[in-house]
Scaffold this motif. Structure first.
Motif, PDB file in Angstrom:
ATOM      1  N   ALA A 285      17.470   0.871 -13.950  1.00  0.00           N
ATOM      2  CA  ALA A 285      17.178   0.239 -12.660  1.00  0.00           C
ATOM      3  C   ALA A 285      18.134   0.740 -11.594  1.00  0.00           C
ATOM      4  N   ASN A 286      19.406   0.844 -11.939  1.00  0.00           N
ATOM      5  CA  ASN A 286      20.392   1.314 -10.955  1.00  0.00           C
ATOM      6  C   ASN A 286      20.154   2.775 -10.590  1.00  0.00           C
ATOM      7  N   ALA A 287      19.706   3.565 -11.539  1.00  0.00           N
ATOM      8  CA  ALA A 287      19.524   4.994 -11.291  1.00  0.00           C
ATOM      9  C   ALA A 287      18.237   5.293 -10.529  1.00  0.00           C
ATOM     10  N   ARG A 288      17.167   4.606 -10.850  1.00  0.00           N
ATOM     11  CA  ARG A 288      15.876   4.977 -10.274  1.00  0.00           C
ATOM     12  C   ARG A 288      15.300   3.917  -9.340  1.00  0.00           C
ATOM     13  N   TYR A 289      15.268   2.677  -9.793  1.00  0.00           N
ATOM     14  CA  TYR A 289      14.572   1.639  -9.029  1.00  0.00           C
ATOM     15  C   TYR A 289      15.286   1.287  -7.735  1.00  0.00           C
ATOM     16  N   ASP A 290      16.601   1.280  -7.755  1.00  0.00           N
ATOM     17  CA  ASP A 290      17.334   0.977  -6.523  1.00  0.00           C
ATOM     18  C   ASP A 290      17.091   2.036  -5.453  1.00  0.00           C
ATOM     19  N   GLU A 291      17.004   3.296  -5.874  1.00  0.00           N
ATOM     20  CA  GLU A 291      16.737   4.375  -4.918  1.00  0.00           C
ATOM     21  C   GLU A 291      15.330   4.245  -4.335  1.00  0.00           C
ATOM     22  N   LEU A 292      14.359   3.968  -5.180  1.00  0.00           N
ATOM     23  CA  LEU A 292      12.992   3.770  -4.674  1.00  0.00           C
ATOM     24  C   LEU A 292      12.940   2.577  -3.727  1.00  0.00           C
ATOM     25  N   ASN A 293      13.612   1.507  -4.082  1.00  0.00           N
ATOM     26  CA  ASN A 293      13.642   0.317  -3.238  1.00  0.00           C
ATOM     27  C   ASN A 293      14.259   0.634  -1.886  1.00  0.00           C
ATOM     28  N   ARG A 294      15.346   1.396  -1.884  1.00  0.00           N
ATOM     29  CA  ARG A 294      15.995   1.775  -0.630  1.00  0.00           C
ATOM     30  C   ARG A 294      15.045   2.584   0.249  1.00  0.00           C
ATOM     31  N   GLN A 295      14.324   3.538  -0.368  1.00  0.00           N
ATOM     32  CA  GLN A 295      13.373   4.360   0.372  1.00  0.00           C
ATOM     33  C   GLN A 295      12.252   3.504   0.976  1.00  0.00           C
ATOM     34  N   ILE A 296      11.766   2.542   0.220  1.00  0.00           N
ATOM     35  CA  ILE A 296      10.700   1.671   0.702  1.00  0.00           C
ATOM     36  C   ILE A 296      11.190   0.845   1.903  1.00  0.00           C
TER      37      ILE A 296
ATOM     38  N   GLN B 247       0.812  -1.219   0.000  1.00  0.00           N
ATOM     39  CA  GLN B 247       0.000   0.000   0.000  1.00  0.00           C
ATOM     40  C   GLN B 247       0.845   1.268   0.000  1.00  0.00           C
ATOM     41  N   ASN B 248       2.142   1.134   0.149  1.00  0.00           N
ATOM     42  CA  ASN B 248       3.051   2.273   0.137  1.00  0.00           C
ATOM     43  C   ASN B 248       3.050   2.897  -1.264  1.00  0.00           C
ATOM     44  N   PRO B 249       2.814   4.208  -1.377  1.00  0.00           N
ATOM     45  CA  PRO B 249       2.790   4.859  -2.693  1.00  0.00           C
ATOM     46  C   PRO B 249       4.105   4.715  -3.466  1.00  0.00           C
ATOM     47  N   LYS B 250       5.220   4.688  -2.755  1.00  0.00           N
ATOM     48  CA  LYS B 250       6.511   4.513  -3.435  1.00  0.00           C
ATOM     49  C   LYS B 250       6.635   3.102  -4.016  1.00  0.00           C
ATOM     50  N   PHE B 251       6.110   2.113  -3.287  1.00  0.00           N
ATOM     51  CA  PHE B 251       6.128   0.744  -3.806  1.00  0.00           C
ATOM     52  C   PHE B 251       5.246   0.644  -5.043  1.00  0.00           C
ATOM     53  N   GLN B 252       4.088   1.266  -4.997  1.00  0.00           N
ATOM     54  CA  GLN B 252       3.189   1.252  -6.150  1.00  0.00           C
ATOM     55  C   GLN B 252       3.824   1.966  -7.340  1.00  0.00           C
ATOM     56  N   GLU B 253       4.537   3.058  -7.085  1.00  0.00           N
ATOM     57  CA  GLU B 253       5.257   3.757  -8.153  1.00  0.00           C
ATOM     58  C   GLU B 253       6.345   2.863  -8.738  1.00  0.00           C
ATOM     59  N   LEU B 254       7.082   2.177  -7.861  1.00  0.00           N
ATOM     60  CA  LEU B 254       8.142   1.275  -8.308  1.00  0.00           C
ATOM     61  C   LEU B 254       7.574   0.180  -9.209  1.00  0.00           C
ATOM     62  N   VAL B 255       6.506  -0.449  -8.777  1.00  0.00           N
ATOM     63  CA  VAL B 255       5.895  -1.525  -9.565  1.00  0.00           C
ATOM     64  C   VAL B 255       5.392  -0.996 -10.905  1.00  0.00           C
ATOM     65  N   ALA B 256       4.733   0.146 -10.896  1.00  0.00           N
ATOM     66  CA  ALA B 256       4.167   0.702 -12.125  1.00  0.00           C
ATOM     67  C   ALA B 256       5.249   1.107 -13.123  1.00  0.00           C
ATOM     68  N   THR B 257       6.296   1.769 -12.639  1.00  0.00           N
ATOM     69  CA  THR B 257       7.334   2.216 -13.567  1.00  0.00           C
ATOM     70  C   THR B 257       8.149   1.042 -14.108  1.00  0.00           C
ATOM     71  N   ARG B 258       8.410   0.049 -13.270  1.00  0.00           N
ATOM     72  CA  ARG B 258       9.127  -1.141 -13.751  1.00  0.00           C
ATOM     73  C   ARG B 258       8.300  -1.884 -14.784  1.00  0.00           C
ATOM     74  N   LYS B 259       7.014  -2.006 -14.518  1.00  0.00           N
ATOM     75  CA  LYS B 259       6.141  -2.715 -15.452  1.00  0.00           C
ATOM     76  C   LYS B 259       6.065  -1.983 -16.789  1.00  0.00           C
ATOM     77  N   LYS B 260       5.922  -0.679 -16.728  1.00  0.00           N
ATOM     78  CA  LYS B 260       5.822   0.112 -17.960  1.00  0.00           C
ATOM     79  C   LYS B 260       7.099   0.004 -18.790  1.00  0.00           C
TER      80      LYS B 260
END
Length: 101
Positions: free
Chosen positions: A85-96, A10-23
Motif C-alpha cells: 500500500a505504501n509503495a503503490r496505493y499511496d502514489e496512485l492516491n496522490r495522483q488522483i 470515473q478516473n482511470p487511476k481511481f478505477q485501477e486503485l480500486v481494482a488492484t486493492r480489491k484483488k
C-alpha cells in the motif's frame, strides 16, 4: 475547482486503485483463510501429529510452532499489504488527488 465524486470514480487511476486493492485484499484473505482452516483441519483430523513431541525429552509438541506459524503468518500478510500500500496505493492516491484539484 474540485472534482465531484462521480468524476473521481470515473478516473482511470481511481478505477485501477480500486481494482488492484480489491484483488490484493481478496488474495491475501484467501491465503490467510487457507492457512487458518488448514490448521483447524489438522487439529480435527490429525491430533496425534500435532501432539508429537519435537524432541524425545521435550514437552513442546509440533502443534506449538505450527500454531505460532498461523499467528505469525497473519502479521506477515498484514505487513506485506502495508508495504504494498505504501509503495503503490499511496502514489496512485496522490495522483488522483492532484488531478481532482
Amino acid at each position: 475547482m474540485a472534482a465531484t465524486a462521480l468524476e473521481i470514480e470515473q478516473n482511470p487511476k481511481f478505477q485501477e486503485l480500486v481494482a488492484t486493492r480489491k484483488k490484493l485484499g481478496w488474495t491475501l484473505s484467501l491465503v490467510m483463510l487457507a492457512i487458518y482452516f488448514g490448521f483447524i483441519l489438522l487439529v480435527a483430523f490429525n491430533k496425534a501429529f500435532l501432539g508429537t513431541p519435537i524432541s524425545p525429552n521435550g514437552v513442546t509438541t509440533i502443534g506449538i510452532p505450527i500454531g505460532l506459524g498461523v499467528i505469525v503468518s497473519a502479521f506477515v500478510l498484514t505487513g506485506f499489504y502495508v508495504v504494498r500500500a505504501n509503495a503503490r496505493y499511496d502514489e496512485l492516491n496522490r495522483q488522483i488527488v492532484e488531478e481532482s484539484k
